[in-house]
Design an enzyme around this catalytic site. Structure first.
Site, PDB file in Angstrom:
ATOM      1  N   GLU A 136       0.795  -1.207  -0.124  1.00 21.02           N
ATOM      2  CA  GLU A 136       0.055   0.028   0.071  1.00 21.02           C
ATOM      3  C   GLU A 136       0.769   1.046   0.019  1.00 21.02           C
ATOM      4  O   GLU A 136       1.627   1.437   0.885  1.00 21.02           O
ATOM      5  CB  GLU A 136      -0.886  -0.023   1.030  1.00 21.02           C
ATOM      6  CG  GLU A 136      -1.832   1.238   1.232  1.00 21.02           C
ATOM      7  CD  GLU A 136      -2.750   1.400   2.366  1.00 21.02           C
ATOM      8  OE1 GLU A 136      -3.820   2.130   2.138  1.00 21.02           O
ATOM      9  OE2 GLU A 136      -2.447   0.531   3.352  1.00 21.02           O
ATOM     10  N   GLU A 234     -12.421   3.458   3.297  1.00 18.08           N
ATOM     11  CA  GLU A 234     -11.606   3.516   4.551  1.00 18.08           C
ATOM     12  C   GLU A 234     -11.477   5.191   4.843  1.00 18.08           C
ATOM     13  O   GLU A 234     -10.689   6.015   4.533  1.00 18.08           O
ATOM     14  CB  GLU A 234     -10.184   3.126   4.247  1.00 18.08           C
ATOM     15  CG  GLU A 234      -9.288   3.184   5.437  1.00 18.08           C
ATOM     16  CD  GLU A 234      -7.975   2.639   5.025  1.00 18.08           C
ATOM     17  OE1 GLU A 234      -7.286   1.907   5.954  1.00 18.08           O
ATOM     18  OE2 GLU A 234      -7.282   3.128   3.985  1.00 18.08           O
TER      19      GLU A 234
END
Length: 254
Positions: A136, A234
């Site tokens: 990520e 998120e």
């Protein structure tokens, strides 16, 4: 595309415990969830809630977090991956890694090569176990130092160099926007290297549609490029659960 929810931040109306949030997410039609660090989570209770609702734990973060770009941390990275693998197998989940911060005294190519070296070893561990890792890119600055991998473009360069089906990129549109990167252009032709997409709007990291990101263009491009995975929500909700989810679905066309 289906929606996944970060239950550490979302469905808080259901209470503090994550199993209750999983049940609330399921009742709202969200059958995939994600959380961050795993070691202190009530995994047995989470498994019960997932099975009860027919939901999936899509991903969690490898911990402790260590640097991919510092060879002194590599054995700790691999040990953390090894510890996480049984959890990933148990829940059929992906394991998330971030790069660690830049090392200002070290040439950029040397840091890139270090990340590739350890990720090749980590991907071999994951592949042998039948699970996957997601790298990520994260935009974060501490003491003037940015994360080494904070753009989709650099993340994809590293995933391509590792060249393993056990490693894919987690492309987070919020972090990409923080770097002023063109998210769609950064993906380019390399959609097959992307395992997951997460979203939140700038500024504030709230629901899609509350900020400056052009979600219509991003979602259109993801579909045109053949993305078929989940869209991970998120963000920090600004309104109660049902209204927040409705806002996100509307902005994303999901």
């Amino acid at each position: 595309m289906k929606i996944a929810a970060c239950i550490e931040w979302m469905f808080a109306d259901a209470g503090e415990d994550l199993p209750s949030r999983i049940r609330a997410a399921s009742a709202a039609g969200v059958k995939a969830v994600e959380f961050h660090l795993w070691r202190e989570k009530p995994l047995d209770a989470i498994e019960v809630a997932l099975k009860e609702t027919g939901s999936q734990l899509l991903s969690f973060c490898v911990e402790p977090r260590r640097s991919l770009v510092d060879p002194a941390d590599h054995e700790a990275v691999l040990a953390a991956v090894a510890d996480a693998i049984p959890v990933a197998q148990r829940f059929n989940s992906a394991m998330i890694l971030a790069s660690g911060f830049t090392r200002p005294e070290v040439p950029e190519q040397e840091q890139f090569d270090a990340a590739v070296t350890v990720l090749k070893r980590a991907a071999e561990l994951a592949g042998q176990a039948g699970v996957v890792l997601w790298l990520e890119p994260v935009y974060m600055v501490i003491n003037g130092q940015r994360m080494f991998v904070d753009t989709v473009r650099r993340g994809l360069d590293i995933v391509a160099a590792v060249d393993s089906p056990a490693l894919r990129l987690l492309a987070d549109a919020y972090h990409s926007a923080q770097t002023q990167e063109d998210f769609v252009a950064a993906i380019g032709y390399r959609m097959p290297l992307i395992g997951h997409v997460q979203v939140a709007d700038t500024n504030g990291r709230h629901e899609p549609g509350t900020g400056d990101i052009d979600w219509t263009s991003i979602m259109k491009a993801l579909r045109q490029k053949g993305y078929e995975g989940a869209i991970g929500l998120e963000y920090f909700p600004t309104v109660p659960d049902s209204a927040s989810l409705a806002m996100s679905r509307d902005a994303l066309g999901l």
